[in-house]
Design a protein around this motif. Sequence first.
Motif, PDB file in Angstrom:
ATOM      1  N   UNK A 151      44.360  43.666  49.076  1.00 31.03           N
ATOM      2  CA  UNK A 151      42.945  43.872  49.385  1.00 31.03           C
ATOM      3  C   UNK A 151      42.349  42.522  49.729  1.00 31.03           C
ATOM      4  N   UNK A 152      41.916  42.354  50.973  1.00 31.96           N
ATOM      5  CA  UNK A 152      41.402  41.074  51.456  1.00 31.96           C
ATOM      6  C   UNK A 152      39.886  41.171  51.541  1.00 31.96           C
ATOM      7  N   UNK A 205      31.794  39.480  50.071  1.00 30.41           N
ATOM      8  CA  UNK A 205      32.244  40.803  49.617  1.00 30.41           C
ATOM      9  C   UNK A 205      33.088  40.709  48.352  1.00 30.41           C
ATOM     10  N   UNK A 206      33.606  39.514  48.045  1.00 28.54           N
ATOM     11  CA  UNK A 206      34.582  39.378  46.971  1.00 28.54           C
ATOM     12  C   UNK A 206      34.059  39.843  45.616  1.00 28.54           C
ATOM     13  N   UNK A 207      32.942  39.310  45.161  1.00 25.01           N
ATOM     14  CA  UNK A 207      32.491  39.618  43.805  1.00 25.01           C
ATOM     15  C   UNK A 207      32.074  41.076  43.634  1.00 25.01           C
ATOM     16  N   UNK A 252      46.942  43.435  45.040  1.00 26.52           N
ATOM     17  CA  UNK A 252      46.495  42.069  44.814  1.00 26.52           C
ATOM     18  C   UNK A 252      45.200  41.853  45.580  1.00 26.52           C
ATOM     19  N   UNK A 253      44.189  41.301  44.911  1.00 21.33           N
ATOM     20  CA  UNK A 253      42.913  40.971  45.541  1.00 21.33           C
ATOM     21  C   UNK A 253      42.982  39.544  46.064  1.00 21.33           C
ATOM     22  N   UNK A 254      42.700  39.377  47.355  1.00 23.36           N
ATOM     23  CA  UNK A 254      42.840  38.076  48.017  1.00 23.36           C
ATOM     24  C   UNK A 254      41.530  37.734  48.725  1.00 23.36           C
TER      25      UNK A 254
END
Length: 452
Positions: free
Chosen positions: A267-268, A273-275, A356-358
């Motif tokens: 998941x990129x 958008x990350x948090x 995996x969160x990237x």
Amino acid sequence: MTVTVTSHNPADPTDLVVEVPAPGAFGTIAAIERARSAQGGWQSAGAAARSAALSRAADAVEAHAEELAALAEREVGKPLAEARGEVARTVAILRYYAQAPYAPSGAVHETAAGQGLLFTRRRAHGVAGLITPWNFPLAIPVWKAAPALAVGNTVVLKPAPEATACALRLAELLALPTDVLSVVPGGAEEGAALVSAVDVVSFTGSTATGQAVIRTATERGVPVQAEMGGLNAAIVLPDADIEQAAAQLAFAIAGYAGQKCTATSRVIAVGTALEPLRGALVKALAAAVDCGPVINEAARRRLTGAITSAVEGGAQLLAGGRSPERAGWFIEPTLLAEVAEGHPLLTEEFFGPLAVLVPAADLDEAIALANDTRHSLATSVHTRDLDTALAAADRLAAGMIRVNAPSSGVDFHLPFGGAKGASYGAREQGQAALDFYTASRTVSVLPAGSPR
């Protein structure tokens, strides 16, 4: 000594679903020869007969839908709702290809000079050898077999051992003429014999086995297609509907325990958008109730080993990661962050409910990360901006790109396949499959006595 093929319920490993003798290489070759003897009659029976047979097969599968769904749930651990969906897809595929025998099989062309008739015509190769996986024990055998049968091939199917009962029951229900469709249970010996003797090969499975299939088939000069999985990415941009994206990603990660070649494993998250995505995705994975078990103990051990290795290397465990204290090969839907560069979770397909969160600074970096794999099968892009979605689709290397949808969705009438090491040969499904299972012949008919 008789070798047997066994299949156990992954939710209750003490439950033996089926035990049957393996035919070995000799029995596999004998099945191919019987199919070859039957092929001429099946081809010459004509479009109406083949169409009617596939239509009857669709009716039979539909009439036994609950039985087949329950069998798929028991044999391969597929959640019942997904198993029912797979049966419905199987019926739809049969109905779709039941119309294919009536489609044009060639074209008429003008002569370069003088009188005559020039035309092309597509004809079946002969016997199609199909090697199929356990994760879609009904739909994948049918999406390979139905187009092969529609155009006049006979079929010999070698299913994964873990899906033996589903394949045998499916063949019974299809009730095609003798030796038009046969099932050879077994493992590597039967698979190797199949590839050594059929006229066209379609394979879905692991990369290592797929490469061996490709080598044998190409050395023999027979057409081959191979689908060998994917290390699939999802790109989430800041303007996406984060809650919707998280729900779709949770399904693509944990649906059927991530045991789909189109499941999301990376998941990129782009920029800001990350948090919000991190929190929404952890919450969505915690609510993923239809995960189900992985197929066997070895699969679970490989997954838990990878998680442990990643955490020991500095990764952050955001969700899941544990094996519940219950019967069966279950593992919680898992999300990791800060996985070390070069770790196998970022380079290999693990076939489980694990992602995996990237982070990525911008879309350019996100696309570079998504494309940085030799298994480019499917990528999803989540954004409200059409221009961004189209630009990303144009630059992504994957064979299938889905916008604001899970990576794991597949439309059965569209070409299916990946890029790089994910696929080899022609696409599956739709018109592409009909072309793969036939060869074009050019016919020139000139007037008697013509000097040409």
